[in-house]
Design an enzyme around this catalytic site. Structure first.
Site, short mmCIF file in Angstrom:
data_model
loop_
_atom_site.label_atom_id
_atom_site.label_comp_id
_atom_site.label_asym_id
_atom_site.label_seq_id
_atom_site.Cartn_x
_atom_site.Cartn_y
_atom_site.Cartn_z
N PRO A 169 18.51 -1.69 3.51
CA PRO A 169 18.48 -0.53 2.92
C PRO A 169 18.93 0.51 4.16
CG PRO A 169 16.21 -1.30 2.06
CD PRO A 169 17.00 -2.29 3.54
N ARG A 175 -3.07 -3.80 4.97
CA ARG A 175 -4.38 -3.49 5.41
C ARG A 175 -5.25 -2.49 4.98
NH1 ARG A 175 -1.28 -2.01 11.10
NH2 ARG A 175 -0.26 -0.76 9.41
N PHE A 201 7.65 5.64 6.26
CA PHE A 201 8.40 4.88 7.57
C PHE A 201 8.46 5.69 8.66
CE2 PHE A 201 12.32 4.12 9.59
CZ PHE A 201 12.29 2.79 9.73
N THR A 218 0.79 -1.19 -0.15
CA THR A 218 0.05 0.07 0.17
C THR A 218 0.80 1.19 0.10
OG1 THR A 218 0.09 -0.16 2.27
CG2 THR A 218 -1.94 -1.02 1.35
N TYR A 247 13.81 -1.92 17.37
CA TYR A 247 13.41 -2.18 15.83
C TYR A 247 14.85 -2.92 15.14
CZ TYR A 247 13.66 -0.72 10.94
OH TYR A 247 13.49 -0.78 9.36
P1 NDP Z 1 5.94 2.51 4.69
O1 NDP Z 1 5.65 2.90 5.81
O2 NDP Z 1 5.87 3.18 3.50
O3 NDP Z 1 5.15 1.13 4.14
C1 NDP Z 1 5.32 0.01 5.26
C2 NDP Z 1 4.27 -1.07 4.24
O4 NDP Z 1 3.96 -1.94 5.43
C3 NDP Z 1 2.78 -0.43 4.34
O5 NDP Z 1 2.47 -0.96 3.09
C4 NDP Z 1 2.08 -0.87 5.39
O6 NDP Z 1 0.73 -1.34 5.07
C5 NDP Z 1 2.74 -2.38 5.40
N1 NDP Z 1 2.31 -2.93 6.98
C6 NDP Z 1 2.68 -2.33 8.19
N2 NDP Z 1 2.22 -3.00 9.21
C7 NDP Z 1 1.60 -3.90 8.63
C8 NDP Z 1 0.63 -5.19 9.23
N3 NDP Z 1 0.42 -5.04 10.56
N4 NDP Z 1 -0.01 -5.69 8.28
C9 NDP Z 1 0.29 -5.78 6.95
N5 NDP Z 1 0.89 -4.62 6.53
C10 NDP Z 1 1.58 -4.00 7.20
O7 NDP Z 1 7.54 1.85 4.83
P2 NDP Z 1 8.68 1.30 3.95
O8 NDP Z 1 8.05 1.08 2.44
O9 NDP Z 1 9.77 2.23 4.18
O10 NDP Z 1 8.94 -0.06 4.35
C11 NDP Z 1 8.80 -1.39 4.00
C12 NDP Z 1 10.01 -2.11 4.78
O11 NDP Z 1 11.19 -1.60 4.49
C13 NDP Z 1 9.94 -2.19 6.04
O12 NDP Z 1 9.91 -3.55 6.51
C14 NDP Z 1 10.83 -1.36 6.83
O13 NDP Z 1 11.32 -1.84 8.11
C15 NDP Z 1 11.95 -1.48 5.53
N6 NDP Z 1 13.00 -0.47 5.54
C16 NDP Z 1 12.65 0.77 5.55
C17 NDP Z 1 13.67 1.95 5.59
C18 NDP Z 1 13.21 3.20 5.35
O14 NDP Z 1 14.33 4.02 5.51
N7 NDP Z 1 12.20 3.83 4.89
C19 NDP Z 1 14.92 1.45 5.58
C20 NDP Z 1 15.23 -0.05 5.75
C21 NDP Z 1 14.21 -0.87 5.54
P3 NDP Z 1 -0.66 -0.85 5.55
O15 NDP Z 1 -0.34 0.20 6.56
O16 NDP Z 1 -1.80 -0.66 4.75
O17 NDP Z 1 -1.00 -2.18 6.29
C1 8X3 Z 2 15.13 2.05 8.48
C2 8X3 Z 2 16.59 2.39 8.44
O1 8X3 Z 2 18.48 3.54 9.55
O2 8X3 Z 2 16.24 4.68 9.31
O3 8X3 Z 2 15.34 0.80 8.54
O4 8X3 Z 2 16.55 2.85 10.81
S1 8X3 Z 2 16.89 3.58 9.70
#
Ligand code: NDP
Ligand code: 8X3
Length: 253
Positions: free
Chosen positions: A184, A35, A191, A12, A154
């Site tokens: 990443p 969700r 996020f 999403t 985390y």
């Molecule tokens: P976003 O918040 O933009 O997206 C997170 C996604 O996870 C949404 O689609 C959300 O969907 C889904 N999600 C969260 N909780 C639930 C749940 N309980 N059930 C189902 N879906 C869920 O964040 P990112 O795209 O940045 O994050 C994606 C992944 O990348 C994560 O695992 C994050 O930890 C990881 N990551 C992110 C970084 C960053 O700096 N942004 C760096 C490193 C890793 P919905 O809310 O609709 O359920």
């Molecule tokens: C997200 C990367 O460094 O912002 O997983 O925690 S950081």
């Protein structure tokens, strides 16, 4: 239907949504999970219009094991042969020292990033084993390689994803199922808004004064790894913004 099928959790927003777009553009049909149903439905129509992609929306909370089971068991027959699983859904909730952390934040992160990933994987992997084919991409984080101040729980969940990524590769390569972990650094998505419980000003400040990664950069990496030939397994990719050589150091202009 002879296109490959990718199952993407967290489609999403952010990295998951960018990955859905890129894989659709490159000829995959998709199972889109999250969700927020309205976002999945909008994405489904957009991918159909732009790329003639067939997709199935699976609306469930990955923390709820019964919902995960029901949603995956109810996938329509045409989508059941999942070729690629992208375990992307996840979040950080809060940023506090370990003596002050909020227990509800801790539980949310553990239940989502660790237990949710396990619930989904446990439902999908047996089919891959049976078909003797599959690719799993686990989205960890640089926080799964290095611990930074106030990241404690985390980081622990993302170190756990690192362990599971290795475990999956050790146990599944024999079938042969390929497994890649992606780690990443800072990517500007929703996020930080989620981490700071909706405080958009605080979230925006995280990405100010430097070029963070884009969700599309991580989607490119996911597409690259799953496009390699069957004898190649990319074990891990650590991907950082040039201006962030490690967590805690960002060169801001
Ligand atoms: P976003 O918040 O933009 O997206 C997170 C996604 O996870 C949404 O689609 C959300 O969907 C889904 N999600 C969260 N909780 C639930 C749940 N309980 N059930 C189902 N879906 C869920 O964040 P990112 O795209 O940045 O994050 C994606 C992944 O990348 C994560 O695992 C994050 O930890 C990881 N990551 C992110 C970084 C960053 O700096 N942004 C760096 C490193 C890793 P919905 O809310 O609709 O359920
Ligand atoms: C997200 C990367 O460094 O912002 O997983 O925690 S950081």
């Amino acid at each position: 239907m002879n296109k490959k099928i990718a199952f993407i959790t967290g489609a999403t927003a952010g990295i998951g949504e960018a990955t859905a777009n890129l894989l659709a553009k490159n000829g995959y049909n998709l199972i889109l999970c999250g969700r927020r149903a309205e976002r999945l439905i909008a994405l489904q129509s957009q991918l159909k219009a732009n790329y003639q992609t067939e997709s199935h929306c699976a609306v469930f909370d990955i923390r709820d094991k019964e919902s995960v089971q029901t949603a995956i068991q109810n996938i329509p027959e045409a989508f059941k042969g999942i070729d690629v699983l992208v375990n992307n859904a996840g979040l950080a909730s809060g940023l506090a020292t370990i003596d002050k952390g909020d227990l509800a934040d801790w539980e949310t992160m553990i239940d989502t990033n660790l237990k949710g990933l396990l619930y989904v994987s446990r439902q999908i992997i047996p089919g891959m084993v049976e078909r003797k084919s599959g690719y799993i991409v686990n989205i960890s984080s640089i926080a799964g390689k290095e611990v930074y101040a106030n990241g404690n729980v985390y980081c622990a969940t993302k170190f756990a994803v690192d362990a599971l990524n290795k475990a999956m590769r050790i146990e599944l390569s024999v079938h042969p199922i390929r497994v890649t972990g992606i780690y990443p650094g800072a990517v500007e998505t929703e996020f930080s808004i989620v981490r700071f419980h909706g405080d958009e000003t605080r979230a925006k400040a995280v990405y100010e004064g430097f070029d963070s990664l884009l969700a599309s950069d991580i989607a490119d990496a996911i597409h690259y790894v799953i496009s390699t030939p069957p004898h190649v397994n990319i074990n891990e990719l650590v991907i950082m913004p040039t201006a962030q050589p490690m967590p805690g150091i960002i060169h801001r202009k």
